[in-house]
Write an enzyme that holds these catalytic residues in place. Structure first.
Site, PDB file in Angstrom:
ATOM      1  N   ARG A 204      52.153  41.234  25.958  1.00 58.12           N
ATOM      2  CA  ARG A 204      51.999  40.009  26.530  1.00 58.12           C
ATOM      3  C   ARG A 204      52.142  38.825  25.665  1.00 58.12           C
ATOM      4  NH1 ARG A 204      47.146  39.506  30.538  1.00 58.12           N
ATOM      5  NH2 ARG A 204      46.068  39.116  28.867  1.00 58.12           N
TER       6      ARG A 204
ATOM      7  N   GLU B 250      49.912  37.687  38.888  1.00 60.17           N
ATOM      8  CA  GLU B 250      48.662  37.769  38.888  1.00 60.17           C
ATOM      9  C   GLU B 250      48.136  36.386  39.680  1.00 60.17           C
ATOM     10  OE1 GLU B 250      47.087  38.006  35.103  1.00 60.17           O
ATOM     11  OE2 GLU B 250      48.399  36.867  34.284  1.00 60.17           O
TER      12      GLU B 250
ATOM     13  N   HIS C 262      36.595  39.406  30.867  1.00 61.71           N
ATOM     14  CA  HIS C 262      37.208  40.174  29.523  1.00 61.71           C
ATOM     15  C   HIS C 262      36.145  40.803  28.802  1.00 61.71           C
ATOM     16  CE1 HIS C 262      40.736  37.997  30.837  1.00 61.71           C
ATOM     17  NE2 HIS C 262      41.221  38.906  30.136  1.00 61.71           N
TER      18      HIS C 262
ATOM     19  N   ASN D  16      43.273  42.064  38.311  1.00 62.61           N
ATOM     20  CA  ASN D  16      42.007  41.376  38.096  1.00 62.61           C
ATOM     21  C   ASN D  16      42.185  39.700  38.377  1.00 62.61           C
ATOM     22  OD1 ASN D  16      41.506  43.736  36.814  1.00 62.61           O
ATOM     23  ND2 ASN D  16      41.941  42.869  34.817  1.00 62.61           N
ATOM     24  N   ASP D  17      43.142  39.103  37.933  1.00 63.08           N
ATOM     25  CA  ASP D  17      43.461  37.591  38.189  1.00 63.08           C
ATOM     26  C   ASP D  17      43.641  37.463  39.774  1.00 63.08           C
ATOM     27  OD1 ASP D  17      42.527  36.197  36.368  1.00 63.08           O
ATOM     28  OD2 ASP D  17      44.134  36.937  34.846  1.00 63.08           O
TER      29      ASP D  17
ATOM     30  N   CYS E 266      48.565  46.589  35.813  1.00 61.22           N
ATOM     31  CA  CYS E 266      47.686  46.692  34.511  1.00 61.22           C
ATOM     32  C   CYS E 266      46.343  46.232  34.902  1.00 61.22           C
ATOM     33  CB  CYS E 266      48.460  46.121  33.535  1.00 61.22           C
ATOM     34  SG  CYS E 266      48.772  44.205  33.655  1.00 61.22           S
TER      35      CYS E 266
HETATM   36  C1  PEP Z   1      44.911  41.092  35.233  1.00 60.02           C
HETATM   37  O1  PEP Z   1      44.581  39.922  35.263  1.00 60.02           O
HETATM   38  O2  PEP Z   1      44.796  41.934  35.882  1.00 60.02           O
HETATM   39  C2  PEP Z   1      45.249  41.527  33.796  1.00 60.02           C
HETATM   40  C3  PEP Z   1      45.579  42.596  33.572  1.00 60.02           C
HETATM   41  O3  PEP Z   1      45.117  40.405  32.660  1.00 60.02           O
HETATM   42  P1  PEP Z   1      43.736  40.029  32.116  1.00 60.02           P
HETATM   43  O4  PEP Z   1      42.652  40.805  32.629  1.00 60.02           O
HETATM   44  O5  PEP Z   1      43.814  39.959  30.697  1.00 60.02           O
HETATM   45  O6  PEP Z   1      43.650  38.532  32.695  1.00 60.02           O
HETATM   46 MG    MG Z   2      45.352  38.199  33.990  1.00 60.20          MG
END
Ligand code: PEP
Ligand code: MG
Length: 573
Positions: free
Chosen positions: A331, A430, A188, A453-454, A501
Site C-alpha cells: 500500500r 474504506e 494504529h 477499520n476506517d 484487510c
Molecule cells: C483499514 O482502515 O481497515 C485498514 C486496513 O487500514 P489502516 O488500519 O492502516 O487504516
Molecule cells: Mg485504513
C-alpha cells in the site's frame, strides 16, 4: 482490584507494572526569589538533555539506522544551542521568572522565527524544538523520560497513551503487556500491539490512579481484564490458563501448510498485514499465504526525512524475495490521521482523520509519492507484487493515482530502468463514498481491499482512537454490511477480486459473513492466521448464504450477532 477495558490483543501477561506518567507542566509566569539557583538548575537540566540525547544517538545507531540517529543529533544541537540557552538565562536573571516559564517563552520565540522561514526542511524542525523543550522541562522538574527501545526489564507498561510511532519502538522481548487509559480497538497503536504479539488492554480511564510501579499485574487481553496485586491463587489460575493457551497454539500445527478450506469446500486465501521487514519472521511463522497489506508509512516514521528511492526499493525487494513468489500487496503511504510525520509539512488540522491523509497528502507532496512509486516499480521485477492506494474517496483520486503511476513507468522506460508494466493496481475501499460508487471504481482497478477499520469509523462518524466511542465499533452492524455488500457485488460484476484487510477480517464471527458475501481473501495480523484457518475448516458458509437477506435487513448489530450465533450453534449441535 480488577478493571475491565477494551480487549486489544489476546494472550495473558503476568508481570510487574511500569507506570509511565505524563504530568502536566506549569509554564505560567511565576516569579522566584533565587534566580542564581534557578539558572544553576536550568544548566543541570540542559546538561542532562545533552547526555540523554548522546545515548539515544548511540542506541539509534545500534538498533535502527543512521537516519534515526540524525534526528537525535539535530535535537542535541538544539538542546546545546548557546544563543537560546543564554536567552533563557537572561529572562530568569532580569525578570526573576521560573525557568519553566523562561524556557517556554524562548521556545515560542524560536517557533515563531522558524514559521516565517520559506525552507520546508527548516520549518519542519519545529517539532524537534518542541521535543527538546519538553525534554529539558522534564529534566528540570526531575520527571522520568522514557525511551521504549531501551527497556531491558520484563514489565507491563501502564500509561495514559502511546502513539503509533512510539509503539513501533517497543521491544516485545521485554514488554510483556500494555495497559492504556486511552485508545480505540482499531487505533494504529492497537494494531501494532497485536502485530508485536503483546497482550494489551486499552481504555481503562483511571488506571494510572490505581496502579503503582512495581505492583503485580495480570492482564487478559482476550477479555479486557486487568487485575492489580491479585492473590496467589488468582495468579495460579492465570498461569494454568497460559498453559492451556500454549497447548491450544500447538494444536494448530496440523493446519500449517494446508490450504484454507471451509466445510463447504470454499477456498479462501489468508494473508498477513505487515508494516516493516521485521514482521517477516512472524509472517513465515504464521503460515501466511501472502501479504495482503504492507503499511509502508511505517518506513517513514522515526526518522528525519523520507526514505530514499533506493532505500525503499531495497526494503520492497527484501520483502518480495522473502515471500518467494507469494503475492504481496504494497500500500502506498497512508500518512496523517493517527500517523502524522514531523518532517512532511502538514497543515495543523482540528480533525486529522477527516483531513489531509494518505492520497490527499500525496496531492501536496507529489514528489514523495512519485519516489515511492519509482521504488515500487523497480522492485516489481523480483516477485508477485501489487500496488494499492489508500483512502480513495472519489473516482478522481483513482484516476490521479493511476496517472502518476503511468508517468513514473514512462520515466523509468525512458531511463532504461527495468520494471514490470502490468503490476496490478488496486484500491482500498474504506470511505463510505467509495463503497457507494464501488461499481464505478471497479471499472478502473484490478482489485479491491476493504479497510473496515476506517470504513466503520467514517460510517459511524466515530474516531477509531477514541475509547469513549469504542461501542460504535460495530463491524456486524447492517449499515456496514450493506456497504460491504455493495463492494462485493461490484467486484463480482466486474470480475475483480475483493479482500478485507481491516481487523474485522480476523474476527471468527465476522469472517464467515464476509466470505458469504463473496470476499475471497482475508488479511490479518500473522499470528491470527492459523486460528482462523482452523475456525474456517469447521464452518459451513451455506447456512449464512441462505440468510443473507435476513442479515442485511436486520435493524442492529445485536440482531445480526443473534442470527450468526444461532447458525453457529446449529452447526455444532
Ligand atoms: C483499514 O482502515 O481497515 C485498514 C486496513 O487500514 P489502516 O488500519 O492502516 O487504516
Ligand atoms: Mg485504513
Amino acid at each position: 482490584m480488577q478493571f475491565k477495558g477494551i480487549a486489544i490483543n489476546h494472550g495473558i501477561a503476568i508481570s510487574e507494572a511500569m507506570k509511565l506518567e505524563t504530568i502536566k507542566i506549569d509554564t505560567s509566569r511565576r516569579t522566584i526569589d533565587d534566580p542564581i539557583e534557578e539558572v544553576r538548575r536550568f544548566r543541570v537540566a540542559v546538561h542532562k538533555s545533552e547526555e540523554q540525547l548522546s545515548r539515544l544517538i548511540q542506541s539509534a545507531k545500534e538498533t535502527f539506522d543512521e537516519d534515526t540517529a540524525r534526528i537525535f543529533e539535530a535535537q542535541k544541537m538544539i538542546a546545546a544551542d548557546i544563543e537560546a540557552n543564554a536567552m533563557v538565562e537572561n529572562l530568569i536573571n532580569s525578570e526573576h521568572v521560573t525557568a519553566t516559564h523562561a524556557i517556554d517563552v524562548v521556545k515560542d520565540q524560536y517557533i515563531a522565527r522558524f514559521e516565517m522561514i520559506d525552507d520546508p526542511y527548516l520549518r519542519e524542525r519545529i517539532s524537534d524544538i518542541k521535543d527538546v523543550t519538553m525534554r529539558t522541562l522534564r529534566n528540570f522538574l526531575d520527571q522520568t523520560i522514557v525511551d521504549f527501545a531501551s527497556f531491558k526489564e520484563h514489565v507491563i507498561i501502564v500509561a495514559e497513551d502511546i502513539n503509533a510511532s512510539e509503539m513501533v519502538r517497543i521491544d516485545p522481548r521485554y514488554i510483556r503487556g500494555i495497559v492504556l487509559a486511552k485508545g480505540g480497538k482499531t487505533s494504529h497503536s492497537a494494531i501494532i500491539a497485536r502485530l508485536l504479539g503483546i497482550p494489551a488492554v486499552f481504555g481503562i480511564k483511571d488506571v494510572l490512579s490505581y496502579v503503582a510501579s512495581g505492583d503485580t499485574l495480570v492482564i487478559d487481553g482476550s477479555d479486557g481484564d486487568v487485575l492489580v496485586e491479585p492473590d496467589q491463587d488468582v495468579i495460579d489460575l492465570y498461569e494454568a490458563k497460559i498453559l492451556d493457551l500454549t497447548s491450544e497454539i500447538s494444536s494448530l500445527e496440523v493446519f500449517r501448510g494446508e490450504p484454507t478450506l471451509t466445510k463447504d469446500q470454499t477456498l479462501v486465501k489468508l494473508s498477513a498485514n505487515i508494516q516493516s521487514e521485521s514482521d517477516l519472521a512472524s509472517v513465515i511463522d504464521g503460515d501466511a499465504e501472502g501479504i495482503g497489506l504492507f503499511r509502508t508509512e511505517f518506513l517513514y516514521v522515526n526518522r528525519a526525512q523520507p526514505p530514499t528511492e533506493d532505500e525503499q526499493m531495497d526494503a520492497y525487494v527484501r520483502v518480495l524475495k522473502a515471500m518467494k513468489e507469494k503475492p504481496v500487496v504494497i500500500r502506498t503511504i497512508d500518512i496523517g490521521g493517527d500517523k502524522p510525520l514531523s518532517y512532511l509539512s502538514q497543515p495543523s488540522e482540528s480533525n486529522p482523520f477527516l483531513g489531509k491523509r494518505a492520497l490527499r497528502l500525496c496531492y501536496d507532496h507529489k514528489e514523495v509519492f512519485q519516489t515511492q512509486l519509482r521504488a515500487l516499480y523497480r522492485a516489481s521485477v523480483v516477485g508477485d507484487m501489487s500496488i494499492m492506494f489508500p483512502m480513495v474517496t472519489t473516482l478522481q483520486d483513482v484516476l490521479w493515482a493511476k496517472d502518476i503511476a503511468k508517468g513514473v513507468m514512462n520515466d523509468l522506460a525512458k531511463e532504461g530502468i527495468t520494471h514490470k508494466k502490468d503490476v496490478p493496481l488496486g484500491v482500498m475501499i474504506e470511505v463510505p463514498s467509495s463503497a457507494l460508487i464501488a461499481d464505478v471504481i471497479a471499472r478502473h482497478v484490478d482489485f479491491f481491499s476493504i479497510g473496515t477499520n476506517d470504513l466503520i469509523q467514517y460510517t459511524f462518524a466515530a474516531d477509531r482512537t477514541n475509547e469513549d466511542l469504542s461501542y460504535l465499533y460495530q463491524p456486524l452492524h447492517p449499515a456496514i454490511l450493506k456497504l460491504i455488500r455493495m463492494v462485493t457485488d461490484a467486484a463480482l460484476k466486474h470480475r475483480i477480486p475483493v479482500s478485507v484487510c481491516g481487523e474485522m477480517a480476523s474476527d471468527h464471527l465476522c469472517a464467515p459473513m464476509l466470505l458469504a458475501f463473496g470476499v475471497t481473501s482475508l488479511s490479518m495480523v500473522p499470528s491470527y492466521i492459523l486460528p482462523m484457518r482452523k475456525a474456517l475448516h469447521e464452518t459451513d458458509l451455506n447456512p449464512i448464504r441462505k440468510q443473507l437477506i435476513d442479515v442485511v435487513s436486520s435493524v442492529s448489530e445485536e440482531q445480526v450477532i443473534e442470527i450468526l450465533t444461532s447458525i453457529q450453534e446449529g452447526e455444532q449441535s
